[in-house]
Design a protein around this motif. Structure first.
Motif, PDB file in Angstrom:
ATOM      1  N   GLU A   1       0.740  -1.174   0.257  1.00  0.00           N
ATOM      2  CA  GLU A   1       0.015  -0.044   0.023  1.00  0.00           C
ATOM      3  C   GLU A   1       0.808   1.240  -0.296  1.00  0.00           C
ATOM      4  O   GLU A   1       0.477   2.310  -0.785  1.00  0.00           O
ATOM      5  N   LEU A   2       2.011   1.236   0.677  1.00  0.00           N
ATOM      6  CA  LEU A   2       2.599   2.526   0.839  1.00  0.00           C
ATOM      7  C   LEU A   2       3.447   2.725  -0.465  1.00  0.00           C
ATOM      8  O   LEU A   2       3.523   3.695  -1.105  1.00  0.00           O
ATOM      9  N   ALA A   3       3.869   1.726  -1.014  1.00  0.00           N
ATOM     10  CA  ALA A   3       4.499   1.605  -2.557  1.00  0.00           C
ATOM     11  C   ALA A   3       3.669   2.261  -3.461  1.00  0.00           C
ATOM     12  O   ALA A   3       3.737   3.251  -4.249  1.00  0.00           O
ATOM     13  N   GLU A   4       2.342   1.751  -3.525  1.00  0.00           N
ATOM     14  CA  GLU A   4       1.434   2.038  -4.511  1.00  0.00           C
ATOM     15  C   GLU A   4       1.202   3.591  -4.387  1.00  0.00           C
ATOM     16  O   GLU A   4       0.869   4.512  -5.186  1.00  0.00           O
ATOM     17  N   LYS A   5       0.960   3.992  -3.165  1.00  0.00           N
ATOM     18  CA  LYS A   5       0.647   5.228  -2.751  1.00  0.00           C
ATOM     19  C   LYS A   5       1.644   6.266  -3.151  1.00  0.00           C
ATOM     20  O   LYS A   5       1.574   7.508  -3.704  1.00  0.00           O
ATOM     21  N   ASN A   6       2.935   6.023  -2.971  1.00  0.00           N
ATOM     22  CA  ASN A   6       4.043   6.889  -3.414  1.00  0.00           C
ATOM     23  C   ASN A   6       4.191   6.848  -4.826  1.00  0.00           C
ATOM     24  O   ASN A   6       4.482   7.852  -5.415  1.00  0.00           O
ATOM     25  N   ILE A   7       3.935   5.621  -5.555  1.00  0.00           N
ATOM     26  CA  ILE A   7       4.188   5.832  -7.253  1.00  0.00           C
ATOM     27  C   ILE A   7       2.876   6.521  -7.525  1.00  0.00           C
ATOM     28  O   ILE A   7       2.958   7.347  -8.773  1.00  0.00           O
ATOM     29  N   THR A   8       1.954   6.312  -7.251  1.00  0.00           N
ATOM     30  CA  THR A   8       0.681   7.125  -7.895  1.00  0.00           C
ATOM     31  C   THR A   8       0.703   8.613  -7.451  1.00  0.00           C
ATOM     32  O   THR A   8       0.489   9.584  -8.557  1.00  0.00           O
ATOM     33  N   ALA A   9       1.234   8.917  -6.420  1.00  0.00           N
ATOM     34  CA  ALA A   9       1.158  10.432  -6.007  1.00  0.00           C
ATOM     35  C   ALA A   9       2.167  11.086  -7.111  1.00  0.00           C
ATOM     36  O   ALA A   9       2.167  12.429  -7.324  1.00  0.00           O
ATOM     37  N   ARG A  10       3.211  10.235  -7.761  1.00  0.00           N
ATOM     38  CA  ARG A  10       4.126  10.790  -8.550  1.00  0.00           C
ATOM     39  C   ARG A  10       3.770  10.703  -9.949  1.00  0.00           C
ATOM     40  O   ARG A  10       4.653  10.817 -10.917  1.00  0.00           O
ATOM     41  N   GLY A  11       2.608  10.356 -10.347  1.00  0.00           N
ATOM     42  CA  GLY A  11       1.931  10.175 -11.768  1.00  0.00           C
ATOM     43  C   GLY A  11       2.305   8.739 -12.255  1.00  0.00           C
ATOM     44  O   GLY A  11       1.701   8.572 -13.460  1.00  0.00           O
ATOM     45  N   GLY A  12       2.700   7.899 -11.430  1.00  0.00           N
ATOM     46  CA  GLY A  12       2.919   6.401 -12.051  1.00  0.00           C
ATOM     47  C   GLY A  12       1.378   5.719 -12.069  1.00  0.00           C
ATOM     48  O   GLY A  12       0.634   5.945 -11.059  1.00  0.00           O
ATOM     49  N   LYS A  13       1.585   4.422 -12.125  1.00  0.00           N
ATOM     50  CA  LYS A  13       0.205   3.415 -11.867  1.00  0.00           C
ATOM     51  C   LYS A  13       1.062   2.125 -11.511  1.00  0.00           C
ATOM     52  O   LYS A  13       1.909   1.702 -12.076  1.00  0.00           O
ATOM     53  N   VAL A  14       0.124   1.420 -10.628  1.00  0.00           N
ATOM     54  CA  VAL A  14       0.569   0.337  -9.960  1.00  0.00           C
ATOM     55  C   VAL A  14      -0.664  -0.831 -10.433  1.00  0.00           C
ATOM     56  O   VAL A  14      -1.911  -0.437 -10.351  1.00  0.00           O
ATOM     57  N   VAL A  15      -0.083  -1.994 -11.015  1.00  0.00           N
ATOM     58  CA  VAL A  15      -1.080  -2.821 -11.475  1.00  0.00           C
ATOM     59  C   VAL A  15      -0.793  -4.208 -10.790  1.00  0.00           C
ATOM     60  O   VAL A  15       0.482  -4.698 -10.472  1.00  0.00           O
ATOM     61  N   TYR A  16      -1.716  -5.009 -10.362  1.00  0.00           N
ATOM     62  CA  TYR A  16      -1.591  -6.424  -9.811  1.00  0.00           C
ATOM     63  C   TYR A  16      -1.873  -7.279 -10.700  1.00  0.00           C
ATOM     64  O   TYR A  16      -3.004  -7.365 -11.269  1.00  0.00           O
ATOM     65  N   ALA A  17      -1.158  -8.335 -10.806  1.00  0.00           N
ATOM     66  CA  ALA A  17      -1.605  -9.687 -11.594  1.00  0.00           C
ATOM     67  C   ALA A  17      -1.442 -10.797 -10.873  1.00  0.00           C
ATOM     68  O   ALA A  17      -0.452 -11.196 -10.227  1.00  0.00           O
ATOM     69  N   ARG A  18      -2.703 -11.685 -10.980  1.00  0.00           N
ATOM     70  CA  ARG A  18      -2.397 -12.799 -10.232  1.00  0.00           C
ATOM     71  C   ARG A  18      -1.676 -13.813 -10.680  1.00  0.00           C
ATOM     72  O   ARG A  18      -1.152 -14.659  -9.984  1.00  0.00           O
ATOM     73  N   ASP A  19      -1.393 -14.104 -12.158  1.00  0.00           N
ATOM     74  CA  ASP A  19      -0.796 -15.013 -12.555  1.00  0.00           C
ATOM     75  C   ASP A  19      -0.221 -14.616 -13.953  1.00  0.00           C
ATOM     76  O   ASP A  19      -0.147 -13.494 -14.208  1.00  0.00           O
TER      77      ASP A  19
END
Length: 480
Positions: free
Chosen positions: A68-86
């Motif tokens: 959650e912390l990594a996603e918050k910091n990446i999103t705040a700087r204009g990036g996007k986080v994606v999660y893939a199950r497989d």
């Protein structure tokens, strides 16, 4: 073990050129490591290993928080986080992004995680060309091979092999000088870098408190891959997270030393979300794709969670007598050697390749050199126990269980044990009767005895058993 792997192992062991290549290259990496982790070179090395182990344990014990912390910091700087199950979900997401952006060419830096999901083949089916830019990976891609080693993917190739591949796939005169071979690859890859719409990298580490993706390399291709195309995608396993930038110093001191014997890799890149309006270089879009692919299943098992501490240095492969004999392509998945023997069954399911945990001598060299102190032999034994239980449930071990019960009974009755020993000695091969020895494998061409004799000689039985020799020795002492 499936027949295909038996044959692969047999071919590897029987190929003197390949054996020399594996031993020379892994041996060089072993010697390089020794020179930089000794007490004289780095007095605090063992303390760093303890720190690395503790940081990994803490991170994985609190993985939800750091994700959650990594996603918050990446999103705040204009990036996007994606999660893939497989693997399928990860490849589909990348393929869809390429289609939406009209991208037909994608460049990749060295990444075991993208090898794990077979990204290149998935994109090829969707009409997107994916080009490896690491020299070793590029050589193997041209020859349609998977990596032979975590760190040195083309470890098994000689410069003459490379010359044959380049001549066949790239055309031009046959060149056997390594420096000139590098120039050939560079000319081709420069054009790919300039034409690519997406650059894909792996991630050695993801720093949660800043959102930085850290990529460690020696060639510089990852730096170009992440900055020249308009879109940068970093693909990372969930276990690549570390809490803080301060923690990174520990792993940077451990990784290169364990991998190649360097105090520090040539390039250590801190890759952040898209370039700002006042910056000239960098991607316009940034995505960090976190891959599960069996990791959360392993994470849930506290006893095996330690397997996720791995930082992919390859030191366990270089020191493993089994890997150094059978090579990387004798393992069923992209991860080979001792670490592959424990994470492959846990990621892919134990039933798929139950022979893998047995591909070890349990000498302990892997645990001794692991920079984050993963107790690989312990996990191998745990997996072997689970394989035995699985086979028992499926009824495969009934004969084996009966044999051990009979053996246990005999061991608890000395006279019976001695009598059986005499019977076995009488039935054992006699060196004077060679014809009988030759017939033995054909008489027992199936089953555990045949499996044993297929790789070993059965020595002739001694004239007297140990018990008989011991009694005679005691009698001589008594009469002396």
């Amino acid at each position: 073990m499936p027949d295909a792997y038996k044959q692969q192992i047999k071919d590897t062991v029987g190929d003197p050129r390949l054996q020399i290549a594996i031993y020379n290259n892994t041996g060089r990496l072993v010697e390089n490591r020794k020179s930089v982790v000794s007490t004289e070179a780095l007095p605090g090395y063992q303390g760093l290993r303890d720190q690395g182990h503790a940081i990994k344990k803490h991170t994985l014990d609190h993985l939800d928080h750091y994700l959650e912390l990594a996603e918050k910091n990446i999103t705040a700087r204009g990036g996007k986080v994606v999660y893939a199950r497989d693997s399928a979900e990860a490849c589909e997401w990348i393929a869809q992004l390429a289609e939406k952006r009209g991208v037909k060419l994608l460049v990749k830096s060295k990444s075991m995680t993208t090898e794990e999901i077979e990204l290149n083949h998935a994109l090829e089916k969707r009409g997107v060309e994916a080009v490896e830019t690491d020299l070793g990976e590029y050589i193997l891609q041209l020859n349609d091979e998977k990596p032979y080693h975590i760190i040195a993917p083309a470890l098994h190739k000689t410069r003459f092999d490379v010359a044959d591949i380049f001549e066949r796939k790239l055309g031009g005169a046959r060149e056997v000088v390594p420096e000139k071979q590098t120039q050939i690859a560079r000319r081709v890859l420069r054009e790919k870098f300039l034409a690519a719409g997406i650059g894909v990298t792996g991630a050695n580490f993801v720093v949660a408190d800043s959102g930085a993706v850290v990529v460690v390399e020696n060639e510089g291709n990852a730096r170009i891959t992440s900055s020249a195309p308009k879109i940068h995608i970093a693909v990372a396993g969930l276990e690549k997270l570390i809490p803080r930038a301060q923690d990174l110093a520990v792993f940077l001191k451990l990784l290169a030393r364990s991998a190649t014997g360097q105090p520090l890799s040539v390039y250590t890149s801190f890759l952040s979300p898209p370039k700002r309006s006042n910056e000239q270089d960098g991607p316009e879009e940034f995505y960090l794709l976190f891959l599960d692919n069996g990791r959360t299943r392993l994470l849930a098992d506290e006893g095996k969670r330690e397997s996720l501490y791995c930082i992919r240095c390859g030191a366990c492969l270089n020191h493993c007598p089994v890997y150094r004999k059978i090579g990387g392509h004798s393992y069923p998945w992209v991860y080979s050697g001792p670490i592959g023997a424990i994470i492959t069954p846990q990621f892919m399911g134990l039933a798929k390749d139950p022979w893998l945990p047995y591909a070890s001598s349990l000498c302990g060299a892997c645990a001794e050199v692991c920079p984050v102190k993963i107790d690989i032999p312990k996990h191998l034994l745990t997996l072997r126990h689970e394989v035995t239980e699985m086979r028992t449930r499926e009824g495969q071990n009934r004969l084996e269980k009966l044999a051990f019960r009979l053996w246990s009974y005999a061991m608890r009755h000395p006279r019976l044990y001695e009598s059986l020993g005499k019977l076995a000695a009488g039935a054992a091969p006699n060196p004077a009767n060679e014809a009988w020895i030759k017939k033995l494998p054909s008489l027992l061409h199936r089953g555990p005895v045949a499996a044993w004799l297929s790789e070993r000689d059965l020595p002739p039985s001694p004239a007297k058993s140990f018990r008989e020799q011991w009694r005679e020795r005691q009698e001589r002492r008594h009469n002396a």
